[in-house]
Design a protein around this motif. Structure first.
Motif, PDB file in Angstrom:
ATOM      1  N   LYS A 162       0.802  -1.221   0.000  1.00 28.49           N
ATOM      2  CA  LYS A 162       0.000   0.000   0.000  1.00 28.49           C
ATOM      3  C   LYS A 162       0.839   1.277   0.000  1.00 28.49           C
ATOM      4  O   LYS A 162       0.447   2.273  -0.602  1.00 28.49           O
ATOM      5  N   SER A 163       1.987   1.233   0.632  1.00 25.75           N
ATOM      6  CA  SER A 163       2.763   2.479   0.674  1.00 25.75           C
ATOM      7  C   SER A 163       3.345   2.775  -0.707  1.00 25.75           C
ATOM      8  O   SER A 163       3.411   3.929  -1.129  1.00 25.75           O
ATOM      9  N   GLU A 164       3.739   1.705  -1.417  1.00 25.91           N
ATOM     10  CA  GLU A 164       4.226   1.901  -2.783  1.00 25.91           C
ATOM     11  C   GLU A 164       3.054   2.370  -3.679  1.00 25.91           C
ATOM     12  O   GLU A 164       3.237   3.246  -4.536  1.00 25.91           O
ATOM     13  N   ALA A 165       1.882   1.796  -3.437  1.00 20.79           N
ATOM     14  CA  ALA A 165       0.696   2.190  -4.202  1.00 20.79           C
ATOM     15  C   ALA A 165       0.401   3.684  -4.003  1.00 20.79           C
ATOM     16  O   ALA A 165       0.134   4.430  -4.955  1.00 20.79           O
ATOM     17  N   LYS A 166       0.518   4.124  -2.770  1.00 22.27           N
ATOM     18  CA  LYS A 166       0.265   5.538  -2.451  1.00 22.27           C
ATOM     19  C   LYS A 166       1.259   6.441  -3.191  1.00 22.27           C
ATOM     20  O   LYS A 166       0.896   7.477  -3.755  1.00 22.27           O
ATOM     21  N   ARG A 167       2.538   6.002  -3.171  1.00 18.51           N
ATOM     22  CA  ARG A 167       3.574   6.761  -3.859  1.00 18.51           C
ATOM     23  C   ARG A 167       3.234   6.898  -5.353  1.00 18.51           C
ATOM     24  O   ARG A 167       3.340   7.979  -5.942  1.00 18.51           O
ATOM     25  N   LEU A 168       2.781   5.791  -5.960  1.00 15.21           N
ATOM     26  CA  LEU A 168       2.446   5.793  -7.391  1.00 15.21           C
ATOM     27  C   LEU A 168       1.293   6.749  -7.682  1.00 15.21           C
ATOM     28  O   LEU A 168       1.330   7.507  -8.667  1.00 15.21           O
ATOM     29  N   VAL A 169       0.276   6.737  -6.802  1.00 15.17           N
ATOM     30  CA  VAL A 169      -0.867   7.631  -7.004  1.00 15.17           C
ATOM     31  C   VAL A 169      -0.432   9.095  -6.895  1.00 15.17           C
ATOM     32  O   VAL A 169      -0.731   9.919  -7.764  1.00 15.17           O
ATOM     33  N   LEU A 170       0.333   9.384  -5.844  1.00 15.32           N
ATOM     34  CA  LEU A 170       0.755  10.774  -5.616  1.00 15.32           C
ATOM     35  C   LEU A 170       1.653  11.275  -6.748  1.00 15.32           C
ATOM     36  O   LEU A 170       1.651  12.464  -7.069  1.00 15.32           O
ATOM     37  N   GLN A 171       2.411  10.352  -7.379  1.00 13.21           N
ATOM     38  CA  GLN A 171       3.272  10.774  -8.490  1.00 13.21           C
ATOM     39  C   GLN A 171       2.522  10.776  -9.817  1.00 13.21           C
ATOM     40  O   GLN A 171       3.134  10.896 -10.869  1.00 13.21           O
ATOM     41  N   LYS A 172       1.208  10.598  -9.751  1.00 16.81           N
ATOM     42  CA  LYS A 172       0.367  10.587 -10.959  1.00 16.81           C
ATOM     43  C   LYS A 172       0.757   9.486 -11.932  1.00 16.81           C
ATOM     44  O   LYS A 172       0.702   9.658 -13.157  1.00 16.81           O
ATOM     45  N   GLY A 173       1.152   8.369 -11.382  1.00 14.49           N
ATOM     46  CA  GLY A 173       1.571   7.239 -12.216  1.00 14.49           C
ATOM     47  C   GLY A 173       0.457   6.224 -12.412  1.00 14.49           C
ATOM     48  O   GLY A 173       0.685   5.178 -13.014  1.00 14.49           O
ATOM     49  N   VAL A 174      -0.747   6.537 -11.913  1.00 15.28           N
ATOM     50  CA  VAL A 174      -1.830   5.555 -11.993  1.00 15.28           C
ATOM     51  C   VAL A 174      -2.994   6.120 -12.818  1.00 15.28           C
ATOM     52  O   VAL A 174      -3.479   7.227 -12.559  1.00 15.28           O
ATOM     53  N   LYS A 175      -3.411   5.330 -13.822  1.00 15.79           N
ATOM     54  CA  LYS A 175      -4.567   5.705 -14.649  1.00 15.79           C
ATOM     55  C   LYS A 175      -5.617   4.622 -14.493  1.00 15.79           C
ATOM     56  O   LYS A 175      -5.302   3.437 -14.600  1.00 15.79           O
ATOM     57  N   ILE A 176      -6.878   5.049 -14.235  1.00 13.16           N
ATOM     58  CA  ILE A 176      -7.949   4.057 -14.186  1.00 13.16           C
ATOM     59  C   ILE A 176      -9.043   4.516 -15.135  1.00 13.16           C
ATOM     60  O   ILE A 176      -9.512   5.672 -15.038  1.00 13.16           O
ATOM     61  N   GLY A 177      -9.409   3.642 -16.078  1.00  5.80           N
ATOM     62  CA  GLY A 177     -10.378   4.049 -17.104  1.00  5.80           C
ATOM     63  C   GLY A 177      -9.922   5.294 -17.815  1.00  5.80           C
ATOM     64  O   GLY A 177     -10.679   6.268 -17.907  1.00  5.80           O
ATOM     65  N   GLU A 178      -8.653   5.327 -18.232  1.00  9.81           N
ATOM     66  CA  GLU A 178      -8.059   6.446 -19.020  1.00  9.81           C
ATOM     67  C   GLU A 178      -7.880   7.735 -18.216  1.00  9.81           C
ATOM     68  O   GLU A 178      -7.456   8.740 -18.766  1.00  9.81           O
TER      69      GLU A 178
END
Lengths: 393, 393
Positions: B348-364
């Motif tokens: 989860k902490s890595e997941a949070k980092r990815l979200v905060l760095q705008k590295g996650v796209k869901i449904g474009e």
């Protein structure tokens, strides 16, 4: 036999001629007070058949533990002898054969047996470390070695000296502490005894026992016997008094010791108390020391005989009662050839040195001309130094 | 097969991507000109199933020697892997099981087999160094170790760094060069190939062959492949491009390499000449490099397919043609839980980092709120970074 827990006797064993106890005096005393038998050892490097007063001090200390009922192991380093303890060594050592080691150490047991008891209800044991070290594989060694750091091993005094002197330390010398440390693990001992120059190695054994068995190995270091210049007396230094010498030679060497060296040897090798030792005058102390040591090893009668012989040669300045003989066919010989032929000198240059230093007497006359030819007659006595005689027959 | 002595071909093998030849270029060339078959090897540390472009460069060089008719050995360090090469290592390594090593290295042979020939008239061999190192006893090791000095081993760069940083060097790490040096003796090789970070170790092997066999072992060091910052590219640094990755991943990594890193890899891993390489523009060079490397390992068709796929996702910005799928029963999930559940983030902490760095796209749509709940629908595509996709089914 039952273990003796008399605190006075324990104190005596842990104090007399002891340099240090690891981790500390009180812990070992406490352990000995429990009445549980201690398994202890000292390792001997079988590099030669030669044993000296320093070894005798060790036998003595081991015997003291034995007399309290503890289990004593005399360990012959027939495996570690192959590497050679690098303590104070400046050069690599000749490798020993297994047979040579066994032959040298037979002698150790004989001598130690005058002080330690190899029979009876609590017999001392002789073990050879090849028994377990022969079986160690490279893989085992990797596991063992991972318990030590290079920094820890290189901190050893003589390694530091070699680095300072830009002299090589060979990698196999780094394996020596490991092998000796493993001895303690394989024998499952509680205590090791050694000279105070062995502290580093004994600490390694302590560390390995802690790491592999999670138990505490004590060790006890003995004072080193000083020679006249205050240096350690030992095989390496070439200044040791051998207890494997002939008894007359042993008497002569003890009687010619520097006065200052007597008390430490007395304290290390005999039962005499420090008060007793201090009450003696130097000549009396030497006589008593020689009597005691020669009696221990060769018996009282023999000690008495060496005393008479010493007085005859050194006090009354007579010829020894028994002189080695040599048959020489030549009518005359150059003095240097004569000294080499009679084995009073190992070679001609040493013979020349002896002549020039006025150390050679032939027919009661000091010789100082190394070119001189000596007429060979039956009965001619040749003397080198104070105690070496040969008669021509 | 006959040994090829064409001086031009020999020069090519000894020059392309070569850092240095020991003792020197001319001696090895002369040796190769004699037409006598050379027995050569490179050792591989089987710490993981992972192989990278640096390993590929080695296989390539070995294959070049093989094509000249020389005997090639791929050595798996299943014994030395237990110690762990301390090159550049800051910490002790987890020990490997023999089974794990064999499993990892099966993969090595498969990959190497795309470049080296393990069949035919001059097949490459696979050997395991446990075959001889398992048999080395402590006594043997003493003999081997006596050929090296502590000063020589400690001079190694990373040991000096650890001393400077007051970090421990474990004694077993000192045994690593010894084990690897003995490989050369046991296999009786004429030549070793390794990266230029292996020079110290290869020198030890040379010394030991000289000492024990009185013969000369050559060695040839290859240039290390730099990453974007100019550092060595390797397993230890975590910046290596794996050739054991899926082909699409391999294409992606090559296409995303820094321009400056392309030419060295091209030179090391392909037959292209430096002139040819320099004539290409950066994008063209990357495409050609990816085509060549993927073709070598997975075949031409597969290389072509990865190219199409790369263009589809990275140029045309479309979804990949095949997307991993995951079944999720919940109606909605917190975004972090979703990323972990779909294995797009390890925790989860890595997941949070990815979200905060705008590295996650869901449904474009790029997601930047790590507290958000995501409504789970069939066909929903979740993307992390440039190339990781998962579809909910």
């Amino acid at each position: 036999m039952a273990v003796i827990t008399d605190p006075k006797k324990i104190e005596q064993v842990l104090r007399k001629n002891v340099d240090a106890v690891y981790p500390d005096f009180d812990s070992l005393k406490k352990r000995m007070m429990t009445g549980k038998r201690i398994r202890l050892y000292c390792g001997f490097d079988p590099s030669s058949p030669f044993l000296h007063l320093g070894n005798m001090a060790i036998f003595k200390k081991m015997a003291e533990f034995q007399s309290l009922g503890h289990e004593v192991i005399m360990l012959i380093g027939d495996f570690t002898g192959m590497i050679g303890d690098p303590t104070d060594k400046k050069a690599a050592r000749k490798k020993l054969t297994r047979e040579g080691v066994v032959k040298n150490s037979k002698n150790y047991k004989d001598i130690a047996g005058k002080i330690l008891n190899f029979k009876g209800s609590n017999p001392a044991k002789v073990l050879y470390n090849s028994k377990w070290l022969d079986k160690i594989s490279f893989k085992d060694l990797i596991d063992l070695a991972s318990n030590f750091t290079v920094q820890q091993v290189i901190a050893r005094d003589m390694f530091q000296e070699r680095i300072k002197d830009q002299k090589p330390i060979y990698l196999h010398e780094f394996l020596y502490p490991l092998a000796q440390a493993y001895d303690s693990v394989a024998m499952d001992v509680d205590l090791e005894i050694g000279g105070s120059d062995q502290i580093f190695i004994m600490l390694c054994g302590r560390d390995l026992v802690k790491a592999l068995k999670n138990s505490e190995k004590f060790f006890l270091s003995l004072m080193l016997l000083p020679d006249e210049s205050g240096k350690k007396m030992g095989k390496t230094e070439g200044n040791a008094i051998s207890i494997t010498d002939q008894p007359d030679e042993l008497r002569r060497k003890i009687m010619l010791m520097e006065d200052s060296a007597i008390n430490p040897v007395f304290n290390a090798c005999t039962d005499a108390s420090l008060e007793e030792i201090k009450s003696l005058d130097p000549i009396g102390a030497k006589e008593k020391l020689a009597d005691t040591i020669i009696s221990m090893i060769y018996g009282k009668d023999r000690a008495e005989k060496t005393k008479k012989e010493f007085n005859r040669v050194f006090i009354e300045k007579k010829l020894p009662s028994e002189i080695a003989t040599v048959k020489i066919e030549a009518e005359s010989l150059n003095i240097l050839d004569l000294l080499v032929r009679t084995r009073l000198a190992p070679n001609k240059s040493e013979a020349k040195r002896l002549v020039l230093q006025k150390g050679v007497k032939i027919g009661e006359v000091i010789q100082d001309d190394w070119k001189k030819n000596i007429e060979i007659k039956k009965g001619l006595v040749i003397q080198v130094g104070k105690g070496k005689f040969v008669k021509v027959i």
